[in-house]
Design a protein around this motif. Sequence first.
Motif, short mmCIF file in Angstrom:
data_model
loop_
_atom_site.label_atom_id
_atom_site.label_comp_id
_atom_site.label_asym_id
_atom_site.label_seq_id
_atom_site.Cartn_x
_atom_site.Cartn_y
_atom_site.Cartn_z
N VAL A 150 0.76 -1.22 -0.11
CA VAL A 150 -0.10 -0.02 0.02
C VAL A 150 0.90 1.34 0.07
O VAL A 150 1.68 1.30 0.71
N GLY A 151 0.56 2.17 -0.95
CA GLY A 151 1.33 3.35 -0.92
C GLY A 151 0.63 4.61 -0.13
O GLY A 151 -0.49 4.49 -0.01
N VAL A 152 1.54 5.50 0.55
CA VAL A 152 0.89 6.42 1.15
C VAL A 152 1.67 7.61 0.53
O VAL A 152 2.93 7.71 1.00
N MET A 153 1.16 8.68 -0.21
CA MET A 153 1.70 9.77 -0.63
C MET A 153 1.16 10.98 0.05
O MET A 153 0.10 11.02 0.53
N GLY A 154 1.86 12.24 -0.10
CA GLY A 154 1.35 13.43 0.42
C GLY A 154 2.63 14.45 0.47
O GLY A 154 3.68 14.05 0.20
N ALA A 166 0.10 13.59 12.77
CA ALA A 166 0.00 12.59 13.79
C ALA A 166 -1.04 11.44 13.04
O ALA A 166 -1.12 10.53 13.35
N ASP A 167 -2.21 12.29 12.24
CA ASP A 167 -3.03 11.21 11.58
C ASP A 167 -2.42 10.31 10.56
O ASP A 167 -2.81 9.09 10.52
N ALA A 168 -1.16 10.77 10.02
CA ALA A 168 -0.63 10.10 8.79
C ALA A 168 0.09 8.77 9.60
O ALA A 168 0.38 7.85 9.36
N VAL A 169 0.52 9.21 10.84
CA VAL A 169 1.41 8.19 11.66
C VAL A 169 0.49 7.15 12.12
O VAL A 169 0.87 6.15 11.82
N ARG A 170 -0.71 7.44 12.44
CA ARG A 170 -1.76 6.45 12.84
C ARG A 170 -1.94 5.73 11.71
O ARG A 170 -2.41 4.41 11.83
N LEU A 171 -2.18 6.11 10.50
CA LEU A 171 -2.60 5.55 9.41
C LEU A 171 -1.60 4.35 8.96
O LEU A 171 -1.81 3.09 8.80
N GLY A 172 -0.21 4.81 8.95
CA GLY A 172 0.80 3.93 8.77
C GLY A 172 0.96 2.85 9.66
O GLY A 172 1.19 1.67 9.36
N CYS A 173 0.72 3.08 11.08
CA CYS A 173 0.88 2.09 12.22
C CYS A 173 -0.62 1.08 11.80
O CYS A 173 -0.15 -0.13 11.70
N ALA A 193 5.82 10.76 8.23
CA ALA A 193 4.75 10.40 9.14
C ALA A 193 4.18 8.80 8.84
O ALA A 193 4.07 7.99 9.84
N ALA A 194 3.94 8.48 7.59
CA ALA A 194 3.33 7.23 7.21
C ALA A 194 4.50 6.00 7.72
O ALA A 194 4.40 5.10 8.17
N ASN A 195 5.71 6.38 7.28
CA ASN A 195 7.04 5.41 7.60
C ASN A 195 7.19 5.54 8.99
O ASN A 195 7.46 4.27 9.46
N LEU A 196 6.97 6.52 9.94
CA LEU A 196 6.96 6.31 11.25
C LEU A 196 5.91 5.55 11.84
O LEU A 196 6.39 4.85 12.88
N GLY A 197 4.69 5.62 11.39
CA GLY A 197 3.65 4.73 11.99
C GLY A 197 3.99 3.32 11.55
O GLY A 197 3.73 2.49 12.63
#
Length: 370
Positions: A150-154, A166-173, A193-197
């Motif tokens: 799954v890709g997360v772009m932004g 913070a929302d993107a962190v929770r999404l990645g997690c 943020a997505a990689n951090l999650g």
Amino acid sequence: MSPRTTEIESLAHFDAAIGRTTNLHGWLIQSVDLSERQEVLAAAEVQGAIFLGCTFAPGQAAELTARDAFVFPSLPAVPFDPYRADLYTPEELYGPGHYGDGMDAAVYAWSQQAHRHHDLRSTLAIALHDHAITDALDEATQHVPRERVVGVMGGHALLRDSPGYADAVRLGCQLTTAGRTVLTGGGPGAMEAANLGAYLSGHVASSAEEVVTEALAMLATAPDFHAGLDPWAAAAMDVRRRWIPGRAGHSIGIPTWFYGHEPPNAFATEIAKYFTNALREDTLLARCRGGIVYLPGAAGTVQEVFQAVTENYYAADPADIAPLVLVGREHWTERLPVWPLLQALGRDREMGSRIHLVDQVGEAADILLG
């Protein structure tokens, strides 16, 4: 690759393989120091073997060539290995001290000179490097089902102390906890943020929110890389020391030195960094067959929307159409009105049912995981 090809990417692997045969036909040996294996190579049948950027004892490279091996020598005066066999780590790119003294900054400075002077050796080194990175990325994802990537772009400008981050962190997690492999463009902002999650997902149990909150507080001390790369990078490394990489959830960042003023983030567990942005974009988006989430962004994110839409629009097999989820109704309908055009493109096409517009990142996760 031919089934007969044997890829050798370390001295230990070479020693294990040479113990089973002395015929190296079909071997591809990549960036291995063989300077202490002179006698072994002298006794082996090397016709048809390929040596990429290996190190040999004096005179042995010419001797191997005379015996019909293919020897691709190291290229001088480049601050990277064009034949590298694996992806980068944050520690390798950042270096131990100031960010500006590390490998990532050195390679970016070199690339700026290379683009200005159009030196043939430089363009060859770039092409060889990006080919090697693609090969390493193939190996890193070979056991991951394509529908679970799954890709997360932004946007890169999203600050670490913002609610959107913070929302993107929770999404990645959430995605990683559900067994997905998250791919991002590998840069700061929403990508980080997505990689951090994903990274933190390996460290959470019942107290996920506690871990996320603590990590965000540590990063908030240096919210914007524009204000200073050293504190920004140092805060990330502090988080990596607090939650060790050995337990991190797996994700991949795919950044580019084309935008080298944007540093790669430190939370992708593997980094496939390219010189050629067009190749990097295609590599990134084509692998996200489990869907792509688009958080608010600007020109780069818009490009990624339509590049993925083009593949969906012309897909001959409906199974090749990846769901696309845009997050932020106001952003995608008013600030950058991408959504109306997507709807028009999707009208009477199979892809029309695979594009979504939502307000919250949790809704995006529900669509892709539902």
